[in-house]
Write an enzyme that holds these catalytic residues in place. Structure first.
Site, PDB file in Angstrom:
ATOM      1  N   ARG A  74     -11.516  -1.054  -6.183  1.00  0.00           N
ATOM      2  CA  ARG A  74     -11.115  -0.349  -5.096  1.00  0.00           C
ATOM      3  C   ARG A  74     -10.953  -1.295  -3.806  1.00  0.00           C
ATOM      4  NH1 ARG A  74     -11.477   4.535  -1.939  1.00  0.00           N
ATOM      5  NH2 ARG A  74     -12.414   4.069   0.043  1.00  0.00           N
ATOM      6  N   ASP A 133       1.049  -1.241   0.029  1.00  0.00           N
ATOM      7  CA  ASP A 133      -0.096   0.190   0.074  1.00  0.00           C
ATOM      8  C   ASP A 133       0.963   1.266  -0.058  1.00  0.00           C
ATOM      9  OD1 ASP A 133      -2.296   1.653   0.377  1.00  0.00           O
ATOM     10  OD2 ASP A 133      -1.687   1.684   2.457  1.00  0.00           O
ATOM     11  N   ARG A 134       0.446   2.390  -0.367  1.00  0.00           N
ATOM     12  CA  ARG A 134       1.345   3.507  -0.377  1.00  0.00           C
ATOM     13  C   ARG A 134       1.206   4.449   0.771  1.00  0.00           C
ATOM     14  NH1 ARG A 134       0.306   8.440  -4.110  1.00  0.00           N
ATOM     15  NH2 ARG A 134      -0.465   9.398  -2.443  1.00  0.00           N
ATOM     16  N   ASP A 135       0.146   4.950   0.956  1.00  0.00           N
ATOM     17  CA  ASP A 135       0.165   5.835   2.341  1.00  0.00           C
ATOM     18  C   ASP A 135       0.182   5.244   3.693  1.00  0.00           C
ATOM     19  OD1 ASP A 135       0.094   8.014   0.233  1.00  0.00           O
ATOM     20  OD2 ASP A 135      -2.309   7.814   0.131  1.00  0.00           O
TER      21      ASP A 135
HETATM   22 MG    MG Z   1      -2.665   3.215   3.763  1.00  0.00          MG
END
Ligand code: MG
Length: 171
Positions: free
Chosen positions: A96, A8-10
């Site tokens: 999503r 995942d990024r954030d």
């Molecule tokens: Mg995240």
């Protein structure tokens, strides 16, 4: 078959902004733990980002900025691919997270060796997405979830780490 770290990024690669989207480069601050983890693992694994970015379709994050930032990740960290979902939850798309369309596409495209690959994320959404395709899910506590949240989760992570700097997946 290719050993892969899905990310995942954030909250995983970059610092978590509480309930906010990364809208400009100034807001994208790389987690030092990720940097250490990356240095140790990049030659052993492909790195593929799977990220929900509803801020794009909400009109909060510009698509061109998101693409610039993704290109930066590809250049600087030799990230092999960035898969993203721009949709808002109410759009009911097929991509999503926790839905796994993006993950499945990546697994097929890169012939990923599921048994020897991992998904690293900071939320239950990431966990559900990862486990739906049989990937071992590692929860990192630098983002959205706290250790006490995990007690309420029906499904549990394969591993929980405070920070990615303490994680070694090299056998
Ligand atoms: Mg995240």
């Amino acid at each position: 078959m290719v050993k892969t770290i899905f990310l995942d990024r954030d909250g995983v690669i970059n610092k978590y902004l509480n309930q906010d989207y990364v809208k400009c480069f100034e807001e994208f601050v790389v987690e030092s733990g990720f940097l250490e983890f990356w240095k140790l693992h990049k030659k052993h694994y492909k790195f593929i980002v799977i990220t929900n970015q509803a801020g794009i379709n909400k009109g909060i994050v510009s698509l061109s900025f998101f693409i610039d930032l993704s290109m930066f990740l590809i250049r600087e960290f030799l990230i092999d691919a960035v898969y993203f979902c721009p949709h808002r939850e109410e759009e009911n798309c097929r991509c999503r997270k926790p839905k796994n369309l993006l993950l499945k596409k990546a697994i097929e495209r890169f012939s990923v060796d599921i048994e020897n690959s991992y998904f690293i994320g900071d939320s239950y959404t990431d966990l559900e997405c990862a486990q739906s395709v049989g990937l071992s899910f590692i929860l990192v506590l630098t983002g959205k979830s706290k250790l006490e949240d995990v007690n309420k989760w029906e499904k549990k992570p394969y591993k929980i780490v405070e920070n990615l700097s303490r994680l070694s997946l090299i056998k």
